[in-house]
Design a protein around this motif. Structure first.
Motif, PDB file in Angstrom:
ATOM      1  N   ASN A 147       0.817  -1.110  -0.054  1.00  0.00           N
ATOM      2  CA  ASN A 147      -0.036  -0.032   0.079  1.00  0.00           C
ATOM      3  C   ASN A 147       0.892   1.145   0.025  1.00  0.00           C
ATOM      4  O   ASN A 147       0.480   2.233  -0.515  1.00  0.00           O
ATOM      5  N   PHE A 151      -0.089   4.819  -1.978  1.00  0.00           N
ATOM      6  CA  PHE A 151      -0.299   6.110  -1.471  1.00  0.00           C
ATOM      7  C   PHE A 151       0.690   7.065  -1.569  1.00  0.00           C
ATOM      8  O   PHE A 151       0.217   8.343  -1.672  1.00  0.00           O
ATOM      9  N   LEU A 154      -0.842   8.682  -4.810  1.00  0.00           N
ATOM     10  CA  LEU A 154      -1.889   9.400  -4.243  1.00  0.00           C
ATOM     11  C   LEU A 154      -1.383  10.756  -3.910  1.00  0.00           C
ATOM     12  O   LEU A 154      -1.821  11.864  -4.093  1.00  0.00           O
ATOM     13  N   PHE A 173      -2.607   9.836 -10.513  1.00  0.00           N
ATOM     14  CA  PHE A 173      -3.653   9.326 -10.189  1.00  0.00           C
ATOM     15  C   PHE A 173      -3.913   8.184 -11.244  1.00  0.00           C
ATOM     16  O   PHE A 173      -4.585   7.150 -10.701  1.00  0.00           O
ATOM     17  N   LEU A 176      -2.110   5.176 -10.328  1.00  0.00           N
ATOM     18  CA  LEU A 176      -2.485   4.690  -8.935  1.00  0.00           C
ATOM     19  C   LEU A 176      -3.670   3.888  -9.257  1.00  0.00           C
ATOM     20  O   LEU A 176      -3.716   2.405  -9.101  1.00  0.00           O
ATOM     21  N   LEU A 177      -4.576   4.360 -10.410  1.00  0.00           N
ATOM     22  CA  LEU A 177      -5.629   3.690 -10.665  1.00  0.00           C
ATOM     23  C   LEU A 177      -5.372   2.183 -11.428  1.00  0.00           C
ATOM     24  O   LEU A 177      -6.134   1.202 -11.175  1.00  0.00           O
ATOM     25  N   TYR A 183      -9.265   2.274  -5.997  1.00  0.00           N
ATOM     26  CA  TYR A 183      -9.273   3.796  -6.229  1.00  0.00           C
ATOM     27  C   TYR A 183     -10.024   4.457  -7.133  1.00  0.00           C
ATOM     28  O   TYR A 183     -10.216   5.756  -7.220  1.00  0.00           O
ATOM     29  N   TYR A 185     -12.978   4.316  -6.483  1.00  0.00           N
ATOM     30  CA  TYR A 185     -14.096   5.048  -5.627  1.00  0.00           C
ATOM     31  C   TYR A 185     -13.799   6.641  -5.395  1.00  0.00           C
ATOM     32  O   TYR A 185     -14.633   7.430  -5.058  1.00  0.00           O
ATOM     33  N   ILE A 186     -12.491   7.203  -5.523  1.00  0.00           N
ATOM     34  CA  ILE A 186     -12.298   8.445  -5.418  1.00  0.00           C
ATOM     35  C   ILE A 186     -12.190   8.977  -7.073  1.00  0.00           C
ATOM     36  O   ILE A 186     -12.088  10.261  -7.033  1.00  0.00           O
ATOM     37  N   ALA A 347     -14.050   8.408  -0.494  1.00  0.00           N
ATOM     38  CA  ALA A 347     -13.521   7.142   0.102  1.00  0.00           C
ATOM     39  C   ALA A 347     -14.288   6.619   1.241  1.00  0.00           C
ATOM     40  O   ALA A 347     -14.482   5.364   1.352  1.00  0.00           O
ATOM     41  N   MET A 364      -7.475   4.595   2.892  1.00  0.00           N
ATOM     42  CA  MET A 364      -8.133   5.477   1.619  1.00  0.00           C
ATOM     43  C   MET A 364      -8.277   6.613   2.096  1.00  0.00           C
ATOM     44  O   MET A 364      -8.136   7.782   1.309  1.00  0.00           O
TER      45      MET A 364
END
Length: 505
Positions: A147, A151, A154, A173, A176-177, A183, A185-186, A347, A364
């Motif tokens: 993780n 992060f 992010l 981002f 990250l996705l 992620y 979700y954000i 999140a 998150m």
């Protein structure tokens, strides 16, 4: 300061190398073997192990890169049929890979701390809140996951958007996705913020000005960035994209994970069980077979009394509860502080109402919340509750009794520092009769974690309730869910009603 803190924490992490490892350790070892031995068109089909590859392709490429290095440690770790293989060299390599990739998290923390031009206290507090996050330490360096690097992406994205580097923020981002699809979700917050501030150059939101202020050039730049990252990730797998998607979104799993994440559905499940028991007492006919599916800590498929929840229902509920925050973000304009607040709410909303949510997903919200906690006392108050309760809910992941002391010490040290640092930043909100920044009821709730901990780890095993082995996890989940639901509601109201002014950073 960041470099020194990172090096000192790395030394602590090195001491944890021999510690307990969850099944996630074997998951990632198996993924190293898959990506090392098989052609890419077989990666998402391989199923000789139950731990099949179910992260996006960019993370699979990351595992492939690690496997090239891991070969020089112990080539046996890359043998597909070596299930549960864990030689010392394998353990050393996988642990070191997490520690070293945390450098990206440290760099992201540095970039975020540099954007604030408040007091020296703020610049000192934020890096330590991020780097010493106890949940991240326990999940990555004992339980075992990656993780930290994600992060880090992010934080880099947020730092760039704070400085109006929109394409760079979008790029990190997207990386990250494509590392971990949770992620998504954000993603709505990113879509609204980039559309409002990069694709539309007009500050006036009238229909005419929105149309005339729409920047085709910026939209092309942003769209090209999206296409480029997704192309690099998915084009090699385009011939079997359906198989990849079926691995990424396994909706056949139940509503809840084996250990109920402390969210709305944990309360819903308990309410269903209570109603079922009351129904039996007053003579209502309820199927025992259906009720058993909600007993204990099994994956949830149906409920005995309350309506059963489907994946589509959770998706619709999540979207509905995200909409007010997204609308507020749209009208906030170029306000990166509001953007991060919206990320936190997206999140939290997905954690509250999502399908088969893992308890680790609370990070998150907690990680970006660390950034905002130094902005205003209203942010700090909710951060302290959410961080304390959310990270307590992660402690059952480290269930061996030998880890009791170390997880307790790390947790107490982090929470003590969080409360101490916030009390220094906001001294006018400190009351000697309560915890810093919290009112009496909130303080009593936080102190309630102490008897919960004592029961879970000591009393349960010395009284007759030991016949219910799931009870400590159930109590932890439900008790923590109360604090997380409260934090979500309180912060949502705060965001919608009080967060309007721009902040100097």
């Amino acid at each position: 300061m960041i470099c020194v803190s990172f090096l000192l924490l790395s030394c602590v992490k090195l001491l944890l190398i021999p510690a307990y490892r969850s099944t996630d350790f074997e998951v990632h070892r198996n993924w190293l073997a898959i990506t090392s031995n098989l052609p890419i068109d077989k990666w998402y089909y391989e199923d000789t192990s139950q731990w099949t590859l179910d992260y996006p392709p960019l993370f699979a490429w990351f595992e492939y890169f690690l496997s090239r290095i891991g070969y020089w440690f112990d080539p046996q770790m890359l043998v597909l049929n070596n299930h549960n293989y864990a030689s010392f060299k394998t353990i050393l390599f996988q642990r070191l890979s997490v520690i070293l990739t945390d450098a990206i998290f440290a760099y992201g923390s540095y970039r975020c701390s540099q954007i604030f031009r408040k007091s020296w206290k703020s610049q000192a507090v934020l890096p330590l809140l991020l780097l010493t996050n106890v949940g991240l330490l326990l999940v990555d360096h004992i339980h075992f996951q990656y993780n930290g690097i994600m992060f880090g992406f992010l934080l880099l994205s947020c730092a760039n958007l704070f400085q109006a580097n929109y394409l760079s923020g979008a790029f990190w981002f997207l990386v990250l996705l494509n590392f971990k699809h949770i992620y998504l979700y954000i993603a709505p917050a990113y879509f609204i913020y980039l559309l409002r501030n990069y694709c539309i150059t007009s500050r006036n939101l009238s229909i005419k000005n929105v149309i005339t202020g729409f920047s085709v050039r910026n939209t092309i730049y942003l769209g090209s960035t999206v296409i480029l990252v997704f192309a690099v990730t998915f084009v090699p797998f385009v011939g079997h994209i359906n198989q990849v998607m079926s691995r990424l979104f396994p909706f056949k799993r139940g509503l809840c994970h084996a250990y109920w994440a402390p969210n709305f559905w944990a309360i819903y499940n308990v309410a269903d069980k209570v109603l079922f028991m009351l129904g039996k007492k007053i003579g209502l006919a309820v199927s025992e077979e259906v009720a058993a599916m909600t007993g204990g800590l099994v994956q949830e498929f149906s409920h005995a009394v309350l309506p059963s929840i489907t994946p589509l229902a959770t998706m619709l509920i999540t979207i509905v509860f995200m909409l007010p925050a997204l609308m507020k973000l749209w009208f906030a304009g170029n306000n990166p502080v509001q953007f991060v607040r919206c990320i936190i709410l997206c999140a939290l909303t997905s954690f509250m109402f999502g399908w088969h949510v893992h308890e680790k997903a609370i990070l998150m919200a907690i990680i970006p919340f660390s950034i905002i906690s130094i902005m205003e006392s209203g942010d700090a108050k909710v951060f302290l509750i959410l961080s304390t309760v959310g990270q307590y809910s992660l402690l059952p992941l480290l269930f061996p009794q030998a880890l009791l002391l170390i997880k307790l010490i790390l947790y107490v040290l982090y929470c003590s520092y969080a409360f101490y640092s916030m009390s220094n930043l906001y001294p006018f909100y400190v009351c000697k009769f309560n915890l810093p920044l919290l009112n009496m009821l909130e303080s009593m709730y936080i102190f309630g974690l102490i008897p919960l901990f004592l029961y879970d780890h000591f009393l349960h095993y010395s009284i007759t309730l030991r016949t219910y082995p799931f009870l400590p996890l159930l109590l932890t989940s439900v008790y923590c869910s109360i604090g997380i639901v409260y934090s979500w509601l309180k912060y949502y109201i705060y965001f919608l009603t009080k967060c309007d002014a721009k902040h100097k950073i």
